[in-house]
Design an enzyme around this catalytic site. Structure first.
Site, PDB file in Angstrom:
ATOM      1  N   SER A 138      -0.916   1.352  -1.226  1.00 23.49           N
ATOM      2  CA  SER A 138      -1.382   0.038  -0.813  1.00 23.49           C
ATOM      3  C   SER A 138      -0.372  -0.674   0.083  1.00 23.49           C
ATOM      4  CB  SER A 138      -1.681  -0.860  -2.011  1.00 23.49           C
ATOM      5  OG  SER A 138      -0.489  -1.115  -2.704  1.00 23.49           O
TER       6      SER A 138
ATOM      7  N   THR B 177      -5.211   1.477   4.421  1.00 23.28           N
ATOM      8  CA  THR B 177      -4.813   1.324   3.032  1.00 23.28           C
ATOM      9  C   THR B 177      -5.553   0.110   2.489  1.00 23.28           C
ATOM     10  OG1 THR B 177      -2.923   1.309   1.512  1.00 23.28           O
ATOM     11  CG2 THR B 177      -2.719  -0.046   3.507  1.00 23.28           C
ATOM     12  N   TYR B 178      -5.193  -0.338   1.296  1.00 25.74           N
ATOM     13  CA  TYR B 178      -5.843  -1.508   0.715  1.00 25.74           C
ATOM     14  C   TYR B 178      -4.795  -2.541   0.335  1.00 25.74           C
ATOM     15  CZ  TYR B 178      -4.451   0.562  -3.735  1.00 25.74           C
ATOM     16  OH  TYR B 178      -3.722   1.095  -4.759  1.00 25.74           O
TER      17      TYR B 178
ATOM     18  N   GLY C 180       3.455   3.945  -1.617  1.00 22.39           N
ATOM     19  CA  GLY C 180       2.865   5.276  -1.648  1.00 22.39           C
ATOM     20  C   GLY C 180       3.021   5.997  -0.326  1.00 22.39           C
ATOM     21  N   ALA C 181       2.024   6.814   0.006  1.00 19.36           N
ATOM     22  CA  ALA C 181       2.090   7.649   1.208  1.00 19.36           C
ATOM     23  C   ALA C 181       2.296   6.828   2.477  1.00 19.36           C
ATOM     24  CB  ALA C 181       0.821   8.489   1.326  1.00 19.36           C
ATOM     25  N   ALA C 182       1.699   5.637   2.551  1.00 16.57           N
ATOM     26  CA  ALA C 182       1.828   4.793   3.742  1.00 16.57           C
ATOM     27  C   ALA C 182       3.277   4.382   4.004  1.00 16.57           C
ATOM     28  CB  ALA C 182       0.948   3.556   3.616  1.00 16.57           C
TER      29      ALA C 182
END
Length: 116
Positions: A25, A57-58, A73-75
């Site tokens: 996120s 993403t959110y 996370g991944a972002a």
């Protein structure tokens, strides 16, 4: 006909943090979310001005007034702290209902300089 149109934009936000161990996120200062009508869990497109990365993403709510713009996370692998980013959300609108996007231009400390 419904069209997918730009609804909200935080322009030239500065990344203040990143956490690879989070499940994912972008954390955004609650006041910034309100300025452009972003909701928690809303899908956003993020464009990194420094390196050209674009990803979805959110949103999760950050502490009001903190200036927080943190990728998780991944972002988090796609940005660096200090990078300038553009955060955009979109919505489906009829031609008659669309009034244009809410845009906040951000300055130092991710403070709102202007709202259009």
């Amino acid at each position: 006909m419904m069209r997918l149109m730009l609804k909200s934009k935080l322009h030239m936000a500065t990344v203040t943090g990143k956490n690879l161990e989070y499940e994912g996120s972008i954390e955004i200062d609650e006041e910034l979310m309100k300025a452009v009508d972003l909701k928690e869990n809303e899908l956003v497109l993020v464009a990194d001005v420094n390196n050209g990365a674009r990803f979805e993403t959110y949103v999760i709510k950050g502490k009001a007034g903190s200036g927080t713009i943190a990728l998780n996370g991944a972002a988090a692998r796609l940005v660096e702290v200090g990078d300038k980013i553009i955060i955009m959300s979109f919505g489906l609108f009829d031609d008659d209902e669309y009034r244009g996007p809410k845009v906040a231009l951000l300055g130092e400390g991710n403070k709102v300089v202007a709202v259009r």
